[in-house]
Design a protein around this motif. Structure first.
Motif, PDB file in Angstrom:
ATOM      1  N   ILE A  69       0.847  -1.190   0.000  1.00  0.00           N
ATOM      2  CA  ILE A  69       0.000   0.000   0.000  1.00  0.00           C
ATOM      3  C   ILE A  69       0.882   1.239   0.000  1.00  0.00           C
ATOM      4  CG2 ILE A  69      -0.211   0.014   2.533  1.00  0.00           C
ATOM      5  CD1 ILE A  69      -3.095   1.077   2.147  1.00  0.00           C
ATOM      6  N   THR A  70       0.526   2.194  -0.828  1.00  0.00           N
ATOM      7  CA  THR A  70       1.224   3.483  -0.873  1.00  0.00           C
ATOM      8  C   THR A  70       0.188   4.577  -1.076  1.00  0.00           C
ATOM      9  OG1 THR A  70       1.576   3.280  -3.270  1.00  0.00           O
ATOM     10  CG2 THR A  70       3.361   2.510  -1.837  1.00  0.00           C
ATOM     11  N   ARG A  71       0.619   5.807  -0.901  1.00  0.00           N
ATOM     12  CA  ARG A  71      -0.286   6.918  -1.153  1.00  0.00           C
ATOM     13  C   ARG A  71       0.479   8.103  -1.704  1.00  0.00           C
ATOM     14  NH1 ARG A  71      -3.316   8.278   4.145  1.00  0.00           N
ATOM     15  NH2 ARG A  71      -4.168  10.019   2.906  1.00  0.00           N
ATOM     16  N   ASP A  72      -0.240   8.921  -2.458  1.00  0.00           N
ATOM     17  CA  ASP A  72       0.301  10.160  -3.009  1.00  0.00           C
ATOM     18  C   ASP A  72      -0.678  11.254  -2.616  1.00  0.00           C
ATOM     19  OD1 ASP A  72       0.967  12.368  -4.576  1.00  0.00           O
ATOM     20  OD2 ASP A  72       1.608  11.131  -6.253  1.00  0.00           O
ATOM     21  N   ASN A  73      -0.320  12.020  -1.604  1.00  0.00           N
ATOM     22  CA  ASN A  73      -1.255  13.026  -1.096  1.00  0.00           C
ATOM     23  C   ASN A  73      -1.428  14.201  -2.049  1.00  0.00           C
ATOM     24  OD1 ASN A  73      -1.962  11.605   1.199  1.00  0.00           O
ATOM     25  ND2 ASN A  73      -0.381  12.569   2.471  1.00  0.00           N
ATOM     26  N   VAL A  74      -0.477  14.419  -2.922  1.00  0.00           N
ATOM     27  CA  VAL A  74      -0.633  15.471  -3.924  1.00  0.00           C
ATOM     28  C   VAL A  74      -1.745  15.087  -4.903  1.00  0.00           C
ATOM     29  CG1 VAL A  74       0.484  16.692  -5.815  1.00  0.00           C
ATOM     30  CG2 VAL A  74       1.738  16.240  -3.695  1.00  0.00           C
TER      31      VAL A  74
END
Length: 119
Positions: A69-74
């Protein structure tokens, strides 16, 4: 926060898929994000979770090493990379926003995306 998943589909055993979940609104980074799945006739289970900053991750014990799992808040997006898929991974996968990474109720749910692992 409105959550929209994508990336599900049909894949052969041993294959890979990457699910995406994009959230609306400017508060995306305030939420921990979770991926759940529900197979036919089974209860919904937590697959993976990540905190708002993307520094802390949690995985179901049975999935460690295969899912990331990863995330890109931009981009207001959380991802679930699924490798070495097995037929038992077949389920509807849901993303969810919550105040905490593992504990507590979910604040918002996505609509779900079907993943089918079959030859």
């Amino acid at each position: 926060v409105q959550l929209v998943e994508s990336g599900g589909g049909l894949v052969q055993p041993g294959g890979s898929l990457r699910l995406s979940c994009t959230g609306s609104g400017s508060t995306f980074s305030n939420y921990a994000m979770r991926w759940y799945r529900q197979a036919p006739g089974k209860e919904r289970e937590l697959v993976a979770a990540i905190d708002g900053a993307g520094r802390t991750r949690h995985y179901a014990d049975s999935l460690k090493g295969r899912f990331t799992i990863t995330r890109d808040n931009v981009k207001h997006t959380v991802y679930l990379q699924m490798n070495s898929l097995r037929p038992e991974d077949t389920a509807v996968y849901y993303c969810a926003a919550a105040p905490f990474i593992r504990e507590g109720r979910v604040s918002y749910w996505g609509q779900g995306t079907q993943v089918t692992v079959s030859s």
